[in-house]
Write a protein that holds these residues in place. Sequence first.
Motif, mmCIF file in Angstrom:
data_model
loop_
_atom_site.group_PDB
_atom_site.id
_atom_site.type_symbol
_atom_site.label_atom_id
_atom_site.label_comp_id
_atom_site.label_asym_id
_atom_site.label_seq_id
_atom_site.Cartn_x
_atom_site.Cartn_y
_atom_site.Cartn_z
ATOM 1 N N TYR A 98 0.599 -1.363 -0.117
ATOM 2 C CA TYR A 98 -0.106 0.186 -0.109
ATOM 3 C C TYR A 98 0.923 1.213 0.204
ATOM 4 C CZ TYR A 98 -3.566 -3.367 1.579
ATOM 5 O OH TYR A 98 -4.211 -4.243 1.631
ATOM 6 N N MET A 99 0.435 2.225 -0.759
ATOM 7 C CA MET A 99 1.134 3.769 -0.692
ATOM 8 C C MET A 99 -0.169 4.493 0.349
ATOM 9 S SD MET A 99 3.166 6.003 -0.985
ATOM 10 C CE MET A 99 3.122 7.773 -0.882
ATOM 11 N N VAL A 100 0.221 4.894 1.422
ATOM 12 C CA VAL A 100 -0.625 5.572 2.299
ATOM 13 C C VAL A 100 -0.025 6.849 2.386
ATOM 14 C CG1 VAL A 100 -1.876 5.832 4.430
ATOM 15 C CG2 VAL A 100 -1.018 3.454 3.628
ATOM 16 N N GLY A 101 -1.152 7.940 2.144
ATOM 17 C CA GLY A 101 -0.579 9.313 2.447
ATOM 18 C C GLY A 101 -1.681 10.205 2.614
ATOM 19 N N ASP A 102 -1.352 11.445 2.924
ATOM 20 C CA ASP A 102 -2.549 12.500 3.310
ATOM 21 C C ASP A 102 -3.003 13.090 1.841
ATOM 22 O OD1 ASP A 102 -0.438 14.235 3.123
ATOM 23 O OD2 ASP A 102 -0.813 15.011 5.033
ATOM 24 N N LYS A 103 -2.419 13.020 0.963
ATOM 25 C CA LYS A 103 -2.845 13.923 -0.201
ATOM 26 C C LYS A 103 -3.221 12.807 -1.404
ATOM 27 C CE LYS A 103 0.027 18.106 0.786
ATOM 28 N NZ LYS A 103 0.652 17.663 1.546
ATOM 29 N N VAL A 104 -4.127 13.295 -2.394
ATOM 30 C CA VAL A 104 -4.606 12.569 -3.230
ATOM 31 C C VAL A 104 -3.390 12.189 -4.097
ATOM 32 C CG1 VAL A 104 -6.179 12.357 -5.505
ATOM 33 C CG2 VAL A 104 -6.892 13.552 -3.492
#
Length: 143
Positions: A98-104
């Motif tokens: 998974y690539m998890v981030g707080d931006k689209v």
Amino acid sequence: MEYYSDTFKAIRLLQQLGYELFVVTNQSGVGRGYFSLEAVYVIHKQLQNDLREQKLEPFKDFAICPHSPDDKCDCRKPSGKMIQEFIEKNNISKEVSYMVGDKVIDAEAGKNAGIQGVIVRTTASKDFPYFKTLLEFAQSLKK
Ligand SMILES: [Zn+2]
């Protein structure tokens, strides 16, 4: 340096579940001349120390895009290049990553590298799974 209250708990759970953790970060402040790449390294080193202090595994590796958007580089997220390189170098299986981030653009970077993108904290998007916190995401993987 400040952390959300559940960050270490989330990282502990992810590591208990067997995930290896990498950091993929855009630091255009370097390219724009606001701070040095050296300053970014110092922060990353602090991050690693804080994890060790919490008896957690440090991050396996960091990828930094230091360019400004005007540089038109090929690493800046939403490009999947930095993630793709980690996948190749570390023999990571895309199906369980998974690539998890707080931006689209973070989630898009994951998608562009062929892995599932996930958004936490800031903005829900119709294109990617969304969780209010990193801990909620980690808990969703337990099932
Ligand atoms: Zn770049």
